[in-house]
Design an enzyme around this catalytic site. Structure first.
Site, PDB file in Angstrom:
ATOM      1  N   HIS A 192     -14.226  33.000  -8.400  1.00  0.00           N
ATOM      2  CA  HIS A 192     -13.032  32.361  -8.271  1.00  0.00           C
ATOM      3  C   HIS A 192     -12.685  31.716  -6.949  1.00  0.00           C
ATOM      4  O   HIS A 192     -11.796  30.898  -6.490  1.00  0.00           O
ATOM      5  CB  HIS A 192     -11.806  33.177  -8.372  1.00  0.00           C
ATOM      6  CG  HIS A 192     -11.474  33.525  -9.806  1.00  0.00           C
ATOM      7  ND1 HIS A 192     -10.530  32.778 -10.480  1.00  0.00           N
ATOM      8  CD2 HIS A 192     -11.894  34.554 -10.547  1.00  0.00           C
ATOM      9  CE1 HIS A 192     -10.513  33.268 -11.636  1.00  0.00           C
ATOM     10  NE2 HIS A 192     -11.153  34.177 -11.663  1.00  0.00           N
ATOM     11  N   LYS A 245       3.439  27.780  -4.221  1.00  0.00           N
ATOM     12  CA  LYS A 245       1.962  28.809  -4.367  1.00  0.00           C
ATOM     13  C   LYS A 245       2.028  29.486  -3.308  1.00  0.00           C
ATOM     14  O   LYS A 245       2.813  29.486  -2.291  1.00  0.00           O
ATOM     15  CB  LYS A 245       0.905  27.773  -4.219  1.00  0.00           C
ATOM     16  CG  LYS A 245       1.084  26.561  -2.933  1.00  0.00           C
ATOM     17  CD  LYS A 245       0.108  25.398  -3.166  1.00  0.00           C
ATOM     18  CE  LYS A 245      -0.130  24.504  -4.144  1.00  0.00           C
ATOM     19  NZ  LYS A 245      -1.153  24.542  -5.115  1.00  0.00           N
ATOM     20  N   ARG A 246       1.196  30.508  -3.066  1.00  0.00           N
ATOM     21  CA  ARG A 246       0.739  31.290  -2.219  1.00  0.00           C
ATOM     22  C   ARG A 246       0.676  30.479  -0.743  1.00  0.00           C
ATOM     23  O   ARG A 246       0.314  29.334  -0.978  1.00  0.00           O
ATOM     24  CB  ARG A 246      -0.442  31.968  -2.206  1.00  0.00           C
ATOM     25  CG  ARG A 246      -0.270  33.196  -3.267  1.00  0.00           C
ATOM     26  CD  ARG A 246       0.862  34.236  -2.624  1.00  0.00           C
ATOM     27  NE  ARG A 246       0.397  35.045  -1.698  1.00  0.00           N
ATOM     28  CZ  ARG A 246      -0.043  36.361  -1.698  1.00  0.00           C
ATOM     29  NH1 ARG A 246       0.273  36.970  -2.824  1.00  0.00           N
ATOM     30  NH2 ARG A 246      -0.351  37.003  -0.540  1.00  0.00           N
ATOM     31  N   LYS A 254      -4.239  25.745   1.676  1.00  0.00           N
ATOM     32  CA  LYS A 254      -3.189  24.888   0.714  1.00  0.00           C
ATOM     33  C   LYS A 254      -2.534  23.624   1.403  1.00  0.00           C
ATOM     34  O   LYS A 254      -1.912  22.994   0.791  1.00  0.00           O
ATOM     35  CB  LYS A 254      -2.562  25.871   0.050  1.00  0.00           C
ATOM     36  CG  LYS A 254      -3.227  26.722  -0.718  1.00  0.00           C
ATOM     37  CD  LYS A 254      -2.260  27.881  -1.504  1.00  0.00           C
ATOM     38  CE  LYS A 254      -3.306  28.685  -2.642  1.00  0.00           C
ATOM     39  NZ  LYS A 254      -3.336  28.207  -3.934  1.00  0.00           N
ATOM     40  N   THR A 310      -3.811  26.241 -10.847  1.00  0.00           N
ATOM     41  CA  THR A 310      -3.066  26.221 -12.019  1.00  0.00           C
ATOM     42  C   THR A 310      -1.877  25.854 -11.948  1.00  0.00           C
ATOM     43  O   THR A 310      -1.342  25.320 -12.967  1.00  0.00           O
ATOM     44  CB  THR A 310      -3.180  27.573 -12.723  1.00  0.00           C
ATOM     45  OG1 THR A 310      -2.730  28.732 -11.860  1.00  0.00           O
ATOM     46  CG2 THR A 310      -4.528  27.926 -13.207  1.00  0.00           C
ATOM     47  N   LYS A 312       0.675  23.471 -14.435  1.00  0.00           N
ATOM     48  CA  LYS A 312       1.911  23.500 -14.975  1.00  0.00           C
ATOM     49  C   LYS A 312       2.901  22.575 -14.561  1.00  0.00           C
ATOM     50  O   LYS A 312       3.717  22.150 -15.479  1.00  0.00           O
ATOM     51  CB  LYS A 312       2.682  24.969 -14.474  1.00  0.00           C
ATOM     52  CG  LYS A 312       1.514  26.319 -14.787  1.00  0.00           C
ATOM     53  CD  LYS A 312       2.100  27.364 -13.685  1.00  0.00           C
ATOM     54  CE  LYS A 312       1.068  28.207 -13.835  1.00  0.00           C
ATOM     55  NZ  LYS A 312       1.255  29.360 -12.518  1.00  0.00           N
TER      56      LYS A 312
HETATM   57  C1  PLP Z   1       0.723  29.486 -11.469  1.00  0.00           C
HETATM   58  C2  PLP Z   1       1.118  30.586 -10.310  1.00  0.00           C
HETATM   59  C3  PLP Z   1       0.364  30.456  -9.078  1.00  0.00           C
HETATM   60  C4  PLP Z   1      -0.888  29.501  -8.754  1.00  0.00           C
HETATM   61  O1  PLP Z   1      -0.322  28.581  -8.119  1.00  0.00           O
HETATM   62  P1  PLP Z   1      -1.404  27.519  -7.505  1.00  0.00           P
HETATM   63  O2  PLP Z   1      -0.704  26.249  -7.199  1.00  0.00           O
HETATM   64  O3  PLP Z   1      -2.497  26.941  -8.491  1.00  0.00           O
HETATM   65  O4  PLP Z   1      -1.943  28.052  -6.300  1.00  0.00           O
HETATM   66  C5  PLP Z   1       0.857  31.558  -8.026  1.00  0.00           C
HETATM   67  N1  PLP Z   1       1.883  32.293  -8.287  1.00  0.00           N
HETATM   68  C6  PLP Z   1       2.399  32.186  -9.365  1.00  0.00           C
HETATM   69  C7  PLP Z   1       3.795  33.066  -9.670  1.00  0.00           C
HETATM   70  C8  PLP Z   1       2.379  31.288 -10.637  1.00  0.00           C
HETATM   71  O5  PLP Z   1       2.893  31.299 -11.701  1.00  0.00           O
END
Ligand code: PLP
Length: 830
Positions: free
Chosen positions: A366, A557-558, A563, A665, A669
């Site tokens: 990952h 995101k985190r 990032k 991911t 979304k």
């Molecule tokens: C989808 C998701 C992530 C991943 O987000 P990235 O933008 O791909 O880093 C992290 N936290 C939550 C709660 C998510 O639903």
């Protein structure tokens, strides 16, 4: 009320009448409340039990079919499952949302209020854990026999609050009021050993034998959560292990009179499943973390063997009935554990055990970040798991023997391929153990898989190229479209029917509608309504009012330097100073929305959160800006809050340094919900751009190759600041107290890090980013064209359903087929 329901109806029926009856039964007999004193939470619990019964019917039927047909199953081992709230998702998957809403209404209750009661199980940090949850949904929906195995953390990821713009962590007491979705299985309990020593002996028949005598034992007890598929009568299990003290052990101490010691031992044992490590993409080499990993992996493998032996008397064909997917290296110790179980517990010769082990495991990598590649010191591993260290060293001895035979004299290669890192203090490279001990190795996006083959795991690729695969990540359209965005889903279904929910490629049928002005108008009405909903939430949670007419520019995101939330901030500041220079400037009104947690010990990430809030305070309150820019930080990003945010975005920020984000991911979304992306050529962004078309995607920044050559040439971020007036003003103002109420020290670590190091090339990509953002602003002015692009994004995102990912795994890696549960008599006809 009709009182003649059969048991089957009471537990499985979905008419409004039977739902009311089941709900009231559960309120009385499971929640132990009479209506006059029942709280909203009691109502939520009663409804949760009602829904769980319906999935239970599906699971009993699925499990008995798997048993009868002795099917081949997948075990998905993951230290994290970031599931999100169950109730809404289960109603959607069971297709009983409207009947349930009606039943609640007839009882004087509002379904939305009950849904809001649920505390989500935050048993993961971010992308990796959420991926595991999406895969469970797709496995059940595609009717693939599967079990998810993980840890039942008592405390999941912390809840985030903001105090004066700083992140404050609060413990996540998600089990406080009980968890109606799980079934405790005290009868499914395994013993896991730790520490002690290894005794070698030769038995009476002259066989060399090893006995591991641990000095501590911990019990793992199963808790099962049922995962129902969408529109099918299939349900699978998520089996999470909770640590418990082993009685036999306290008893010894107890007998010698050390009551206190016995109690302390009990507490120490139970600590193993106490708390999720809150670090995303960075490891903490703590012994408790290794204990967690070994604990759940051992329980899972022992359970798998138990299930196998229900139908078979010898373990020689274990790999034919089970395949085990390792979600990153967190469960990679499983390679040594399966060897131990087969050799020490089931008296199998090494060669056969190795053959089975190698054919059982498959490994998903990952991350490419060096700080996230797991290494355990030989000393620590040997102390905690002496027998496993012995097995790992023997695997390595045989592995290197093969390497040396194949590459005679190439000692450098042998040391690169070794499971043991010899430089500094010796350490076990868990990724190497996973590579050697499995039949498949995959990355999670095309670029990531290529970088694995060419760089991180290049020597393993030379050795066994046939093991390497790519499976690009996906997300479930059930949770992230149908449940999170019912308005858009209804519009889509109205236009093309509901086949897209199970077959996301059908979204292609929306393409011609991008040219239909009336459809575009409806699309805008939906987006507008969803943005109004989010605006209300933002007001509630932050006190900041945002204009739903403005461009919603979203980065959720985190928090991590790779990032580059701070790159987004630099753009905000660039717009801000543009307005300060010329308050009459024509700027496209934007709402910048951030959300995400920082690891509690990650100071730089926490400082970036503080800076976002500080910039927001200045920008939001500046009368020159006059509301044209708004900056808001939505606290406590989790799945539940994500379901509010993802549908409302106009612009998706996917701006990581090229080569650092394995897939992402969140990018999927957002695009699936009609956001356009501004993004680097990183992770799955590249594939998203290929699918939606470069004309519908705002691409910027250096490629992986450009990053590498800049690095090699010697990167000097300071010169970029000197040569760019915009950038030098921003950097100056960040340190002169403008955004820190006069404090000139507060943001210095951040500014200096960028000026002198900039390890993630923020400044190098700044100009390209700002230029592309100018195009975004211009494009948003033409709403017809923007809407067209938004529709085309959704229409072309079918590839990014997690159903496609799971089909890829089944076909290319697992070789597992779908199974229909037999004899099912509900509205779900197989
Ligand atoms: C989808 C998701 C992530 C991943 O987000 P990235 O933008 O791909 O880093 C992290 N936290 C939550 C709660 C998510 O639903």
């Amino acid at each position: 009320m009709n009182d003649t329901f059969t048991s089957n109806e009471i537990h499985g029926g979905t008419s409004t009448e039977v739902l009311k009856r089941s709900f009231l039964d559960n309120l009385s007999y499971r929640q132990a409340k009479f209506p006059a004193v029942a709280t909203t939470y009691d109502h939520y619990m009663a409804l949760a039990y009602t829904v769980r019964d319906r999935i239970m019917q599906h699971w009993l039927q699925s499990a008995s079919t798997y048993y009868e047909q002795s099917v081949r199953s997948l075990c998905y081992l993951s230290a994290e499952f970031l599931l999100g709230p169950h109730l809404g998702n289960n109603l959607v998957n069971l297709g009983m949302e409207s009947e349930t809403r009606q039943a609640m209404l007839e009882l004087g209750l509002d379904l939305d209020r009950l849904l809001a009661e649920e505390e989500e199980p935050g048993l993961g940090n971010g992308g990796l854990g959420r991926l595991a949850a999406c895969y469970l949904d797709s496995l059940a929906s595609l009717q693939i026999p599967a079990i998810g195995y993980g840890i039942r953390y008592e405390f999941g990821i912390f809840d985030q609050e903001l105090k004066d713009g700083w992140q404050v962590e609060r413990t996540d007491k998600w089990l406080r009021y009980g968890n109606p979705w799980e079934v405790a299985r005290p009868e499914i309990t395994f013993t896991v050993g730790f520490g002690g020593s290894v005794r070698e002996q030769v038995d009476s028949a002259g066989n060399y034998q090893v006995e591991w005598v641990p000095d501590r034992h911990v019990m793992g007890m199963a808790y099962d959560t049922l995962i129902g598929g969408y529109g099918v009568p299939t349900a699978n299990l998520l089996r999470l292990w909770q640590a418990q003290a082993s009685e036999s052990f306290d008893f010894q101490l107890f007998n010698v009179g050390d009551y206190q010691g016995a109690v302390l031992e009990k507490i120490a044992s139970e600590n193993i499943s106490k708390v999720l490590y809150p670090n995303d993409e960075a490891l903490q080499g703590k012994v408790l973390r290794l204990q967690q990993q070994y604990f759940f992996t051992s329980c899972a493998l022992q359970d798998m063997i138990r299930i196998y032996l229900q139908r078979s008397s010898q373990l020689g064909n274990l790999h034919e009935k089970f395949t085990v997917q390792l979600n990153d290296t967190h469960p990679a110790i499983g390679v040594a554990e399966l060897m131990r179980l087969l050799i020490d517990q089931h008296a199998m010769p090494w060669e056969l055990a190795w053959e089975i082990t190698r054919r059982t495991f498959a490994y998903t990598n990952h991350t490419l970040l060096p700080e996230a590649l797991e290494r355990w010191s030989v000393e620590l591993l040997g102390r905690l798991l002496p027998r496993h260290l012995q097995i790992i060293l023997e695997i390595n001895r045989r592995h290197l023997e093969g390497v040396r035979k194949r590459y005679p004299g190439d000692e450098e290669r042998a040391s690169r391929l070794s499971l043991i890192e010899e430089q500094g203090s010796r350490a076990v490279r868990m990724a190497h153990l996973a590579c050697v001990g499995s039949y498949s190795i995959n990355g999670v996006a095309e670029l990531h898989s290529r970088l694995l083959r060419d760089e991180v795991l290049r020597d393993f690729h030379d050795l066994t190229p046939e093991k390497f695969h790519n499976v690009t990540n996906g997300v479930t359209p059930r949770r992230f479209m149908l449940l999170a965005n019912p308005r858009l889903s209804a519009l889509i279904t109205h236009a093309i029917g509901d086949g897209w929910i199970r077959d996301l490629d059908q979204l292609h049928r929306l393409e011609p509608l991008a040219d239909d002005a009336a459809f575009r108008a409806e699309w805008r009405v939906v987006k507008r309504a969803v943005k109004e909903d989010l605006a209300e939430k933002v007001q509630q949670r932050t006190g900041i009012s945002v204009d739903p007419e403005s461009l919603f520019d979203v980065q959720v995101k985190r928090f991590h330097e790779y990032k580059r939330q701070h790159l987004n901030l630099l753009h905000i500041l660039s717009l801000y100073f543009q307005i300060k220079d010329n308050p009459a400037a024509d700027v496209t009104p934007r709402t910048f929305l951030f959300a995400g947690k920082a690891a509690p010990g990650y100071q730089m990430a926490k400082l970036i959160i503080k800076l976002i809030n500080s910039v927001g305070e200045v920008v939001n309150g500046d009368s020159d800006v006059n509301g044209r820019l708004r900056v808001a930080f939505f606290p406590d990003f989790n799945v539940k809050n994500g379901q509010w945010i993802y549908p409302a975005a106009d612009l998706s920020e996917q701006i990581s340094t090229a080569g650092k984000e394995a897939s992402g991911t969140g990018n999927m979304k957002l695009s699936m919900n009609g956001a356009l992306t501004i993004g680097t050529l990183d992770g799955a962004n590249i594939e998203i751009r290929d699918h939606v078309g470069p004309e519908n995607f705002f691409c910027f920044g250096m490629t992986v190759e450009e990053v590498a050559s800049l690095q090699a040439a010697g990167y000097d971020p300071g010169s970029l600041v000197r040569d760019n007036a915009d950038l030098s003003r921003i950097m100056h103002r960040l340190s002169d107290g403008t955004f820190s109420r006069g404090d000139t020290e507060l943001f210095r670590p951040l500014v200096e890090n960028l000026q002198y190091h900039d390890p993630f090339f923020v400044l190098a990509d700044f100009s390209s980013y700002v230029e592309r953002q100018r195009e975004v602003s211009a494009a948003f002015q033409d709403r017809e064209v923007w809407t067209q692009k938004s529709i085309l994004n959704v229409a072309r995102m079918g590839h990014f359903s997690s159903d496609r990912s799971i089909r890829d795994y089944c076909r290319e890696i697992w070789q597992i087929d779908a199974i229909q549960p037999n004899g099912f008599n509900s509205k779900f006809k197989p």
